[in-house]
Design a protein around this motif. Structure first.
Motif, PDB file in Angstrom:
ATOM      1  N   ARG A   1     -23.633 -12.095   5.901  1.00  0.00           N
ATOM      2  CA  ARG A   1     -24.766 -12.765   6.045  1.00  0.00           C
ATOM      3  C   ARG A   1     -24.259 -13.557   7.415  1.00  0.00           C
ATOM      4  NH1 ARG A   1     -26.248 -16.001   1.532  1.00  0.00           N
ATOM      5  NH2 ARG A   1     -25.436 -17.780   2.736  1.00  0.00           N
ATOM      6  N   ASP A   2     -23.443 -13.628   7.861  1.00  0.00           N
ATOM      7  CA  ASP A   2     -22.649 -14.758   9.305  1.00  0.00           C
ATOM      8  C   ASP A   2     -22.653 -13.052  10.681  1.00  0.00           C
ATOM      9  OD1 ASP A   2     -22.950 -16.701   8.721  1.00  0.00           O
ATOM     10  OD2 ASP A   2     -20.844 -17.380   8.670  1.00  0.00           O
ATOM     11  N   ALA A   3     -21.619 -12.574   9.087  1.00  0.00           N
ATOM     12  CA  ALA A   3     -21.340 -10.895  10.649  1.00  0.00           C
ATOM     13  C   ALA A   3     -22.779 -10.129  10.680  1.00  0.00           C
ATOM     14  CB  ALA A   3     -20.357  -9.646   9.270  1.00  0.00           C
ATOM     15  N   GLN A   4     -23.595 -10.006   9.423  1.00  0.00           N
ATOM     16  CA  GLN A   4     -24.762  -9.336   9.982  1.00  0.00           C
ATOM     17  C   GLN A   4     -25.915  -9.829  11.527  1.00  0.00           C
ATOM     18  OE1 GLN A   4     -26.335  -9.783   6.033  1.00  0.00           O
ATOM     19  NE2 GLN A   4     -25.341  -7.313   5.414  1.00  0.00           N
ATOM     20  N   ALA A   5     -25.628 -11.226  11.029  1.00  0.00           N
ATOM     21  CA  ALA A   5     -26.702 -11.988  11.793  1.00  0.00           C
ATOM     22  C   ALA A   5     -26.217 -11.666  13.648  1.00  0.00           C
ATOM     23  CB  ALA A   5     -26.919 -12.854  11.431  1.00  0.00           C
ATOM     24  N   MET A   6     -24.493 -11.855  13.275  1.00  0.00           N
ATOM     25  CA  MET A   6     -24.220 -11.377  14.021  1.00  0.00           C
ATOM     26  C   MET A   6     -24.340 -10.147  15.792  1.00  0.00           C
ATOM     27  SD  MET A   6     -22.228 -13.451  16.974  1.00  0.00           S
ATOM     28  CE  MET A   6     -22.187 -14.603  16.043  1.00  0.00           C
ATOM     29  N   ALA A   7     -23.916  -9.303  13.910  1.00  0.00           N
ATOM     30  CA  ALA A   7     -24.224  -8.235  14.962  1.00  0.00           C
ATOM     31  C   ALA A   7     -25.791  -8.120  15.494  1.00  0.00           C
ATOM     32  CB  ALA A   7     -23.568  -6.986  13.535  1.00  0.00           C
ATOM     33  N   GLU A   8     -27.075  -7.979  14.873  1.00  0.00           N
ATOM     34  CA  GLU A   8     -28.094  -7.924  15.233  1.00  0.00           C
ATOM     35  C   GLU A   8     -28.040  -8.550  16.973  1.00  0.00           C
ATOM     36  OE1 GLU A   8     -30.198  -5.641  13.744  1.00  0.00           O
ATOM     37  OE2 GLU A   8     -28.692  -5.198  12.629  1.00  0.00           O
ATOM     38  N   ARG A   9     -27.484 -10.040  16.659  1.00  0.00           N
ATOM     39  CA  ARG A   9     -27.372 -10.518  17.627  1.00  0.00           C
ATOM     40  C   ARG A   9     -27.138 -10.097  19.171  1.00  0.00           C
ATOM     41  NH1 ARG A   9     -28.591 -15.458  18.535  1.00  0.00           N
ATOM     42  NH2 ARG A   9     -30.039 -15.229  17.327  1.00  0.00           N
ATOM     43  N   LEU A  10     -26.080  -9.659  18.997  1.00  0.00           N
ATOM     44  CA  LEU A  10     -24.363  -8.364  20.018  1.00  0.00           C
ATOM     45  C   LEU A  10     -25.449  -7.513  20.291  1.00  0.00           C
ATOM     46  CD1 LEU A  10     -21.097  -8.712  18.536  1.00  0.00           C
ATOM     47  CD2 LEU A  10     -22.455 -10.203  20.836  1.00  0.00           C
ATOM     48  N   LYS A  11     -26.504  -6.712  19.342  1.00  0.00           N
ATOM     49  CA  LYS A  11     -27.281  -5.850  19.738  1.00  0.00           C
ATOM     50  C   LYS A  11     -28.472  -5.753  20.972  1.00  0.00           C
ATOM     51  CE  LYS A  11     -26.635  -2.757  15.940  1.00  0.00           C
ATOM     52  NZ  LYS A  11     -27.003  -2.643  13.951  1.00  0.00           N
ATOM     53  N   LYS A  12     -29.042  -6.624  20.294  1.00  0.00           N
ATOM     54  CA  LYS A  12     -29.670  -7.633  21.872  1.00  0.00           C
ATOM     55  C   LYS A  12     -29.720  -7.825  22.654  1.00  0.00           C
ATOM     56  CE  LYS A  12     -32.916  -9.353  18.110  1.00  0.00           C
ATOM     57  NZ  LYS A  12     -33.694 -10.002  17.673  1.00  0.00           N
ATOM     58  N   LEU A  13     -28.596  -8.373  23.019  1.00  0.00           N
ATOM     59  CA  LEU A  13     -27.474  -8.584  24.365  1.00  0.00           C
ATOM     60  C   LEU A  13     -26.741  -6.968  25.317  1.00  0.00           C
ATOM     61  CD1 LEU A  13     -25.659 -11.717  23.106  1.00  0.00           C
ATOM     62  CD2 LEU A  13     -27.913 -11.507  24.838  1.00  0.00           C
ATOM     63  N   ASP A  14     -27.546  -6.160  24.472  1.00  0.00           N
ATOM     64  CA  ASP A  14     -26.820  -5.011  24.930  1.00  0.00           C
ATOM     65  C   ASP A  14     -25.638  -3.918  24.810  1.00  0.00           C
ATOM     66  OD1 ASP A  14     -29.674  -3.647  25.769  1.00  0.00           O
ATOM     67  OD2 ASP A  14     -29.027  -4.064  27.931  1.00  0.00           O
ATOM     68  N   PHE A  15     -24.487  -4.696  23.232  1.00  0.00           N
ATOM     69  CA  PHE A  15     -23.869  -4.656  23.125  1.00  0.00           C
ATOM     70  C   PHE A  15     -23.668  -3.001  22.228  1.00  0.00           C
ATOM     71  CE2 PHE A  15     -22.181  -8.324  24.132  1.00  0.00           C
ATOM     72  CZ  PHE A  15     -20.835  -8.258  24.617  1.00  0.00           C
ATOM     73  N   GLU A  16     -22.985  -2.141  22.197  1.00  0.00           N
ATOM     74  CA  GLU A  16     -22.978  -1.246  21.080  1.00  0.00           C
ATOM     75  C   GLU A  16     -21.630  -1.448  20.140  1.00  0.00           C
ATOM     76  OE1 GLU A  16     -20.640   2.125  23.347  1.00  0.00           O
ATOM     77  OE2 GLU A  16     -21.890   1.810  25.039  1.00  0.00           O
ATOM     78  N   VAL A  17     -22.396  -2.141  19.064  1.00  0.00           N
ATOM     79  CA  VAL A  17     -21.896  -2.654  17.995  1.00  0.00           C
ATOM     80  C   VAL A  17     -21.337  -1.569  16.766  1.00  0.00           C
ATOM     81  CG1 VAL A  17     -22.071  -4.532  15.553  1.00  0.00           C
ATOM     82  CG2 VAL A  17     -23.412  -4.385  18.354  1.00  0.00           C
ATOM     83  N   VAL A  18     -19.757  -1.818  16.300  1.00  0.00           N
ATOM     84  CA  VAL A  18     -19.127  -1.497  15.147  1.00  0.00           C
ATOM     85  C   VAL A  18     -19.064  -2.440  14.059  1.00  0.00           C
ATOM     86  CG1 VAL A  18     -17.116   0.238  14.592  1.00  0.00           C
ATOM     87  CG2 VAL A  18     -17.994   0.347  17.203  1.00  0.00           C
ATOM     88  N   SER A  19     -19.893  -1.903  13.484  1.00  0.00           N
ATOM     89  CA  SER A  19     -19.428  -3.085  12.285  1.00  0.00           C
ATOM     90  C   SER A  19     -19.188  -2.618  10.778  1.00  0.00           C
ATOM     91  CB  SER A  19     -21.003  -3.473  11.814  1.00  0.00           C
ATOM     92  OG  SER A  19     -22.444  -3.072  11.857  1.00  0.00           O
ATOM     93  N   GLY A  20     -19.058  -3.253   9.868  1.00  0.00           N
ATOM     94  CA  GLY A  20     -18.594  -3.450   8.911  1.00  0.00           C
ATOM     95  C   GLY A  20     -18.831  -3.886   8.040  1.00  0.00           C
ATOM     96  N   PHE A  21     -18.970  -4.140   6.824  1.00  0.00           N
ATOM     97  CA  PHE A  21     -18.671  -5.424   5.612  1.00  0.00           C
ATOM     98  C   PHE A  21     -18.157  -5.367   4.516  1.00  0.00           C
ATOM     99  CE2 PHE A  21     -23.294  -5.106   8.731  1.00  0.00           C
ATOM    100  CZ  PHE A  21     -22.600  -6.151   9.387  1.00  0.00           C
ATOM    101  N   ASP A  22     -17.705  -6.089   3.878  1.00  0.00           N
ATOM    102  CA  ASP A  22     -17.178  -6.619   2.518  1.00  0.00           C
ATOM    103  C   ASP A  22     -16.531  -4.877   1.945  1.00  0.00           C
ATOM    104  OD1 ASP A  22     -17.492  -8.732   1.296  1.00  0.00           O
ATOM    105  OD2 ASP A  22     -19.528  -7.676   0.717  1.00  0.00           O
TER     106      ASP A  22
END
Length: 414
Positions: free
Chosen positions: A56-77
């Motif tokens: 949940r922490d990582a998913q929320a951070m990924a969404e926040r960074l997208k709103k700050l104009d980051f290209e986000v590469v993410s992975g969970f579990d």
């Protein structure tokens, strides 16, 4: 600006018209930096009890960074092979970025001063396990250091880790510990910030709420308008310390050669006025106006600003604002109290939109924010300088309190 953020401001935009919408879109636009982030979160460990919050922490951070104009590469579990594949994708994408960012939530450990992150399939049964099952933090730092200007690292990985105990006990690995070790920044690391959820060798709390204390604070402050990343991390450290009653203290090591602001709001930026805002001539022709003064002598841009400023509430009195003198706010909930009194009181509204009442209701404002006269003056100067962008937003003590702070700053914070 995302559609959901525009929807929340819908009432304001309808009242101010399309010119105001164009203004706000321009004010909140991020700078033209190239930003790339790697975000990983592991909760469902196969050989250890699951953790409640990291994904949940990582998913929320990924969404926040997208709103700050980051290209986000993410992975969970992720397992070790999938973790390596995700890091490889990030390594290709991040090369040459202005800002490279890495966020990790989950289990980690240190062995003899070297830090490792643990994929969900890590078992750590013998001394070779680290080479084949864990991911060295240094390896990820290397990938994000190629031709990048700024590197920001956030590790929420200091949780109590039974796998570290297994490794130390069964494999006889000396120095295996759940707490992470300090990552020194050498001279060639200029432009780097590394933030741990807890001090070296100290454990961090996973948290009983939706997010860990560290990630909660990071989400609250990392996108604050016109706030440097250094100041944001100072606020994060303060919030975590207070939220855990002093039991957890984030640790930050940095070597930044210039200020880094992830969310710049430039009130002096040129406005973008679209066709829909252009006035029609008497003959009905499409006469475009890019900000020229109209019949009133004011440009469309200035008119839009004035519309927004009229929505900022007025104080009931024009008397000078002094720190320890009673103020006539025009709000019965706080009338007759001074700034000094109010910052020792309890908030009237949530400090963060959507925050559960159990987190903030009944708490004292100075305990949450470590407010003092000097720090409050800095905040008040920001309100005074950026009235349109910040005074329309809610405050734990009400919008009129922010208006009073801005007036107090204009008077020299006396």
């Amino acid at each position: 600006m995302s559609c959901d953020r525009i929807a929340r401001c819908g009432g304001l935009f309808r009242a101010a018209g399309l010119a105001a919408l164009a203004l706000l879109l321009t004010l909140t636009a991020a700078s033209a930096q190239r930003r790339v982030a790697l975000v990983l979160g592991n909760s469902q460990y196969e050989h250890a009890p699951p953790l409640a919050n990291p994904v949940r922490d990582a998913q929320a951070m990924a969404e926040r960074l997208k709103k700050l104009d980051f290209e986000v590469v993410s992975g969970f579990d992720l397992t070790k092979p999938r973790t390596q594949a995700t890091i490889a994708q990030f390594a290709k994408q991040v090369r040459g970025a202005d800002i490279a960012l890495f966020f990790y939530a989950g289990h980690g450990l240190q062995v003899s001063g070297k830090n490792y992150l643990l994929p969900v399939d890590a078992a750590l049964e013998d001394e070779t396990s680290l080479d084949f099952e864990a991911v060295p933090v240094d390896f990820i730092l290397l990938q994000m250091s190629r031709e990048t200007s700024i590197r920001l690292v956030f590790l929420d990985a200091c949780r109590d880790n039974p796998l570290a105990e297994v490794l130390a006990r069964t494999a006889g690995v000396n120095g295996a510990s759940s707490g992470l070790a300090e990552i020194p920044i050498e001279n060639d690391g200029a432009g780097t910030l590394v933030a741990f959820a807890a001090r070296p060798n100290q454990l961090a709390f996973d948290g009983s709420g939706e997010h860990s204390p560290f990630t909660s604070a990071l989400l609250r402050h990392i996108g604050a308008s016109n706030v440097t990343i250094t100041e944001a991390m100072n606020r994060v450290a303060s919030d975590v310390f207070n939220a855990t009653a002093g039991k957890q203290s984030p640790w930050i090591n940095l070597s930044l050669t210039r200020e880094v602001v992830l969310h710049k709001v430039d009130l002096d930026a040129p406005l973008i006025v679209g066709e829909a805002t252009a006035p029609q001539t008497e003959g009905g022709s499409d006469a475009r106006n890019t900000g020229a003064a109209g019949a009133s002598g004011q440009s469309d841009d200035q008119l839009a600003l004035d519309v927004l400023r009229r929505k900022i509430p007025k104080l009931a009195s024009d008397a000078p604002i002094l720190f320890d003198h009673p103020i006539d706010f025009g709000d019965p909930a706080i009338d007759g109290k001074s700034i000094a009194q109010l910052i020792k009181g309890k908030p009237l509204f949530s400090p963060v939109e959507g925050l559960d009442k159990s987190v903030w209701e009944g708490k004292h404002c100075d305990g949450c924010h470590e407010w003092n006269e000097a720090r409050l003056c800095d905040q008040a100067k920001n309100f005074a300088a950026n009235d349109v962008s910040v005074l329309r937003l809610q405050h734990p003590l009400g919008t009129r309190f922010k208006v009073a702070l801005a007036k107090w700053a204009q008077g020299g914070c006396k």
